[in-house]
Motif scaffolding. Structure first.
Motif, PDB file in Angstrom:
ATOM      1  N   ARG A 168      39.825  79.908  -3.751  1.00 20.72           N
ATOM      2  CA  ARG A 168      40.597  80.623  -4.768  1.00 20.72           C
ATOM      3  C   ARG A 168      41.737  81.424  -4.125  1.00 20.72           C
ATOM      4  N   LEU A 169      41.428  82.147  -3.041  1.00 15.64           N
ATOM      5  CA  LEU A 169      42.438  82.979  -2.387  1.00 15.64           C
ATOM      6  C   LEU A 169      43.515  82.138  -1.701  1.00 15.64           C
ATOM      7  N   PHE A 170      43.132  81.030  -1.071  1.00 17.44           N
ATOM      8  CA  PHE A 170      44.130  80.151  -0.451  1.00 17.44           C
ATOM      9  C   PHE A 170      45.091  79.627  -1.513  1.00 17.44           C
ATOM     10  N   GLU A 177      52.172  74.133   2.458  1.00 19.79           N
ATOM     11  CA  GLU A 177      52.016  75.267   3.369  1.00 19.79           C
ATOM     12  C   GLU A 177      51.547  74.799   4.750  1.00 19.79           C
ATOM     13  N   LEU A 178      50.567  73.921   4.780  1.00 27.86           N
ATOM     14  CA  LEU A 178      50.063  73.445   6.076  1.00 27.86           C
ATOM     15  C   LEU A 178      51.120  72.643   6.825  1.00 27.86           C
ATOM     16  N   HIS A 205      48.505  83.870   4.167  1.00 28.78           N
ATOM     17  CA  HIS A 205      48.469  85.253   3.697  1.00 28.78           C
ATOM     18  C   HIS A 205      47.076  85.711   3.262  1.00 28.78           C
ATOM     19  N   THR A 206      46.071  84.914   3.564  1.00 27.49           N
ATOM     20  CA  THR A 206      44.693  85.293   3.259  1.00 27.49           C
ATOM     21  C   THR A 206      43.974  85.556   4.575  1.00 27.49           C
ATOM     22  N   SER A 207      43.393  86.728   4.684  1.00 23.49           N
ATOM     23  CA  SER A 207      42.709  87.105   5.925  1.00 23.49           C
ATOM     24  C   SER A 207      41.195  86.967   5.771  1.00 23.49           C
ATOM     25  N   LYS A 266      33.377  81.051  12.193  1.00 21.09           N
ATOM     26  CA  LYS A 266      33.922  81.725  13.373  1.00 21.09           C
ATOM     27  C   LYS A 266      35.444  81.870  13.305  1.00 21.09           C
ATOM     28  N   SER A 267      36.088  81.049  12.468  1.00 15.73           N
ATOM     29  CA  SER A 267      37.546  81.114  12.380  1.00 15.73           C
ATOM     30  C   SER A 267      37.999  80.772  10.964  1.00 15.73           C
ATOM     31  N   LYS A 268      39.230  81.157  10.664  1.00 17.65           N
ATOM     32  CA  LYS A 268      39.789  80.841   9.361  1.00 17.65           C
ATOM     33  C   LYS A 268      39.985  79.324   9.229  1.00 17.65           C
TER      34      LYS A 268
END
Length: 194
Positions: A16-18, A109-110, A25-27, A47-49
């Motif tokens: 949802r946030l992505f 974006e990617l 911009h999502t941490s 372990k990672s985004k």
């Protein structure tokens, strides 16, 4: 709450946030706050985004497959099934006006980030392309099925982008009507050929 339920909630919140804010911009903190878990619990699962992004893409792929399977069941004719794809713009118009297409925005974006997961995200478009191509083949358009599939994908992405830019629901409805008419023309031409 068990590990699977927590993991599912993390992926759902990240998805949802992505979509709403963008991947960049999502941490971790944004996602942890949305799920209301500690950062330690969060790191237990991811372990990672990038790991979260991979999980989000996998969930989106699975959900897209389910949706396409449902359209197969519900649509009696190939044109009916293609129309389900077209009408997704209407069904999701509130989100599309606000955020654009979830597939298109993520892939764009990617690509801008030259992110390693770009190819995986593009699989979402490939699923739609392959499915649409098959529907056009079943409609009797074997020689140009892929071109028709790509045309429809491109048009729907353009509609989503402009609807988001202008926040224009009337535009979405007008374009969906034109795509429906375009599809009717292709289906009618095939009936005449037979």
């Amino acid at each position: 709450m068990n590990d699977k339920a927590t993991l599912d909630r993390i992926v759902e919140a990240a998805d949802r946030l992505f979509y709403q804010r963008g991947y960049e911009h999502t941490s971790f903190s944004d996602i942890a706050d949305a799920v209301q878990i500690s950062r330690g619990n969060f790191y237990y699962h991811f372990k990672s985004k990038d790991e979260i992004l991979d999980a989000v893409i996998e969930v989106r792929l699975a959900n897209t497959r389910k949706m396409l399977d449902q359209w197969e069941i519900e649509g009696k004719q190939p044109a009916d099934r293609i129309r389900s794809f077209i009408r997704i713009l209407i069904a999701n118009r509130a989100d599309i006006k606000r955020y654009g297409c979830p597939v298109g925005t993520l892939c764009s974006e990617l690509a801008k980030l030259n992110h390693p997961s770009q190819g995986e995200a593009n699989r979402l478009f490939t699923l739609f392309r392959t499915w649409l191509r098959r529907q056009f083949e079943l409609l009797g358009r074997k020689s140009d099925a892929d071109a028709l599939a790509m045309h429809l994908l491109a048009r729907s992405q353009g509609v989503a982008t402009l609807a988001s830019a202008f926040h224009d629901e009337k535009f979405i409805k007008q374009e969906v009507k034109q795509m429906d008419d375009w599809l009717d023309g292709h289906a009618a031409n095939q009936r005449v050929r037979r």
